[in-house]
Design a protein around this motif. Structure first.
Motif, PDB file in Angstrom:
ATOM      1  N   GLY A   1      26.221  49.505  77.166  1.00  0.00           N
ATOM      2  CA  GLY A   1      27.625  49.864  77.359  1.00  0.00           C
ATOM      3  C   GLY A   1      28.129  50.974  76.467  1.00  0.00           C
ATOM      4  O   GLY A   1      29.331  51.208  76.365  1.00  0.00           O
ATOM      5  N   GLU A   2      27.261  51.710  75.829  1.00  0.00           N
ATOM      6  CA  GLU A   2      27.651  52.726  74.849  1.00  0.00           C
ATOM      7  C   GLU A   2      28.185  54.012  75.483  1.00  0.00           C
ATOM      8  O   GLU A   2      29.053  54.674  74.920  1.00  0.00           O
ATOM      9  CB  GLU A   2      26.444  53.044  73.967  1.00  0.00           C
ATOM     10  N   PHE A   3      27.652  54.379  76.647  1.00  0.00           N
ATOM     11  CA  PHE A   3      28.032  55.653  77.268  1.00  0.00           C
ATOM     12  C   PHE A   3      28.691  55.409  78.627  1.00  0.00           C
ATOM     13  O   PHE A   3      28.312  54.500  79.364  1.00  0.00           O
ATOM     14  CB  PHE A   3      26.806  56.554  77.419  1.00  0.00           C
ATOM     15  N   THR A   4      29.656  56.269  78.944  1.00  0.00           N
ATOM     16  CA  THR A   4      30.419  56.132  80.192  1.00  0.00           C
ATOM     17  C   THR A   4      30.075  57.275  81.130  1.00  0.00           C
ATOM     18  O   THR A   4      30.004  58.447  80.715  1.00  0.00           O
ATOM     19  CB  THR A   4      31.939  56.139  79.898  1.00  0.00           C
ATOM     20  N   PHE A   5      29.897  56.935  82.392  1.00  0.00           N
ATOM     21  CA  PHE A   5      29.560  57.908  83.436  1.00  0.00           C
ATOM     22  C   PHE A   5      30.599  57.827  84.539  1.00  0.00           C
ATOM     23  O   PHE A   5      31.084  56.736  84.871  1.00  0.00           O
ATOM     24  CB  PHE A   5      28.151  57.638  83.978  1.00  0.00           C
ATOM     25  N   ASN A   6      30.962  58.981  85.073  1.00  0.00           N
ATOM     26  CA  ASN A   6      32.029  59.060  86.067  1.00  0.00           C
ATOM     27  C   ASN A   6      31.508  59.606  87.390  1.00  0.00           C
ATOM     28  O   ASN A   6      30.604  60.446  87.416  1.00  0.00           O
ATOM     29  CB  ASN A   6      33.154  59.973  85.557  1.00  0.00           C
ATOM     30  N   LEU A   7      32.141  59.156  88.462  1.00  0.00           N
ATOM     31  CA  LEU A   7      31.797  59.580  89.813  1.00  0.00           C
ATOM     32  C   LEU A   7      33.091  59.789  90.581  1.00  0.00           C
ATOM     33  O   LEU A   7      34.016  58.972  90.490  1.00  0.00           O
ATOM     34  CB  LEU A   7      30.963  58.481  90.495  1.00  0.00           C
ATOM     35  N   ILE A   8      33.156  60.903  91.330  1.00  0.00           N
ATOM     36  CA  ILE A   8      34.313  61.154  92.175  1.00  0.00           C
ATOM     37  C   ILE A   8      33.840  61.796  93.473  1.00  0.00           C
ATOM     38  O   ILE A   8      32.902  62.604  93.469  1.00  0.00           O
ATOM     39  CB  ILE A   8      35.369  62.048  91.467  1.00  0.00           C
ATOM     40  N   GLU A   9      34.475  61.434  94.579  1.00  0.00           N
ATOM     41  CA  GLU A   9      34.112  62.035  95.868  1.00  0.00           C
ATOM     42  C   GLU A   9      34.690  63.449  95.938  1.00  0.00           C
ATOM     43  O   GLU A   9      35.836  63.686  95.545  1.00  0.00           O
ATOM     44  CB  GLU A   9      34.636  61.196  97.033  1.00  0.00           C
ATOM     45  N   VAL A  10      33.856  64.393  96.418  1.00  0.00           N
ATOM     46  CA  VAL A  10      34.253  65.800  96.467  1.00  0.00           C
ATOM     47  C   VAL A  10      34.035  66.372  97.861  1.00  0.00           C
ATOM     48  O   VAL A  10      33.316  65.807  98.684  1.00  0.00           O
ATOM     49  CB  VAL A  10      33.467  66.645  95.427  1.00  0.00           C
ATOM     50  N   ASP A  11      34.633  67.519  98.095  1.00  0.00           N
ATOM     51  CA  ASP A  11      34.434  68.268  99.337  1.00  0.00           C
ATOM     52  C   ASP A  11      33.004  68.804  99.353  1.00  0.00           C
ATOM     53  O   ASP A  11      32.509  69.293  98.330  1.00  0.00           O
ATOM     54  CB  ASP A  11      35.444  69.425  99.389  1.00  0.00           C
ATOM     55  N   GLY A  12      32.343  68.727 100.490  1.00  0.00           N
ATOM     56  CA  GLY A  12      30.953  69.144 100.599  1.00  0.00           C
ATOM     57  C   GLY A  12      30.723  70.630 100.412  1.00  0.00           C
ATOM     58  O   GLY A  12      29.625  71.048 100.067  1.00  0.00           O
ATOM     59  N   GLU A  13      31.757  71.449 100.628  1.00  0.00           N
ATOM     60  CA  GLU A  13      31.589  72.899 100.476  1.00  0.00           C
ATOM     61  C   GLU A  13      32.080  73.404  99.127  1.00  0.00           C
ATOM     62  O   GLU A  13      31.398  74.155  98.455  1.00  0.00           O
ATOM     63  CB  GLU A  13      32.315  73.619 101.613  1.00  0.00           C
ATOM     64  N   THR A  14      33.281  72.991  98.735  1.00  0.00           N
ATOM     65  CA  THR A  14      33.868  73.504  97.491  1.00  0.00           C
ATOM     66  C   THR A  14      33.469  72.682  96.271  1.00  0.00           C
ATOM     67  O   THR A  14      33.613  73.144  95.143  1.00  0.00           O
ATOM     68  CB  THR A  14      35.408  73.507  97.571  1.00  0.00           C
ATOM     69  N   HIS A  15      33.039  71.460  96.484  1.00  0.00           N
ATOM     70  CA  HIS A  15      32.695  70.500  95.438  1.00  0.00           C
ATOM     71  C   HIS A  15      33.892  70.129  94.578  1.00  0.00           C
ATOM     72  O   HIS A  15      33.737  69.613  93.475  1.00  0.00           O
ATOM     73  CB  HIS A  15      31.541  70.990  94.568  1.00  0.00           C
ATOM     74  N   GLU A  16      35.083  70.385  95.100  1.00  0.00           N
ATOM     75  CA  GLU A  16      36.313  69.981  94.421  1.00  0.00           C
ATOM     76  C   GLU A  16      36.673  68.568  94.870  1.00  0.00           C
ATOM     77  O   GLU A  16      36.400  68.189  96.010  1.00  0.00           O
ATOM     78  CB  GLU A  16      37.457  70.949  94.748  1.00  0.00           C
TER      79      GLU A  16
END
Length: 181
Positions: free
Chosen positions: A66-81
């Motif tokens: 539990g020492e490190f935190t990782f993040n995930l977010i859904e993005v647009d397939g072309e812009t990756h925003e």
């Protein structure tokens, strides 16, 4: 597969003698003017799951659960925003450095998307950005890498939904984040 309509109907047919000795058959109405029974079948699939995985390597000392935190977010397939309503999901590492983001999908994600030309399947892709959140440990050098992850969802047209995870790495392996203490 297909969930078939379980309704049954009683249909009354009135047979009368027509002109020239022929019999004429007519369906009688049921009072509300309806003349044809309607059967509604529904296409259903199993749900699909995908697990986005990664590994944390730490040089200089042992890694803690539990020492490190990782993040995930859904993005647009072309812009990756990030998509407009996307929310960041966070997990922490296990003692062995591994971490996972379990995801689930239902047939609803396809909306009205048609099957391909031969009617055999339909496919949809989801794109995610994965990164490590820098912590506050002053003697730690945190990995600032960001990875693009693609989940390809396939409906085989026979009721099975499958999901496959791929990473934007040359070797196709799960991402590795390296920190130094």
């Amino acid at each position: 597969g297909i969930a078939y309509d379980a309704n049954s109907y009683v249909v009354t047919v009135k047979v009368t003698k027509g002109t020239q000795g022929f019999l004429v058959a007519e369906q009688a109405t049921d009072g509300d003017g309806a003349t044809l029974p309607v059967f509604r079948n529904e296409y259903q699939t199993s749900d699909a799951t995908a697990t986005i995985q990664g590994v944390k390597l730490l040089e200089g000392r042992d890694i803690k659960d539990g020492e490190f935190t990782f993040n995930l977010i859904e993005v647009d397939g072309e812009t990756h925003e990030p998509l407009e309503d996307a929310k960041i999901v966070s997990v922490t590492n296990k003692k062995d450095g591994s971490f996972e983001f379990p995801l689930s999908y239902t047939q609803d994600v396809f909306g009205n998307q048609p099957f391909d030309d031969d009617g055999a399947k339909r496919t949809k892709q989801f794109f995610y950005r994965l990164w490590e959140e820098a912590g506050a440990e002053k003697s730690m050098t945190y990995d600032d890498a960001t990875y693009l992850v693609t989940v390809t969802l396939v409906d085989n047209g026979a009721g099975a939904l499958t999901a496959e995870v791929s990473y934007d790495l040359a070797n196709g392996e799960r991402p590795v984040f390296k920190n130094a203490y």
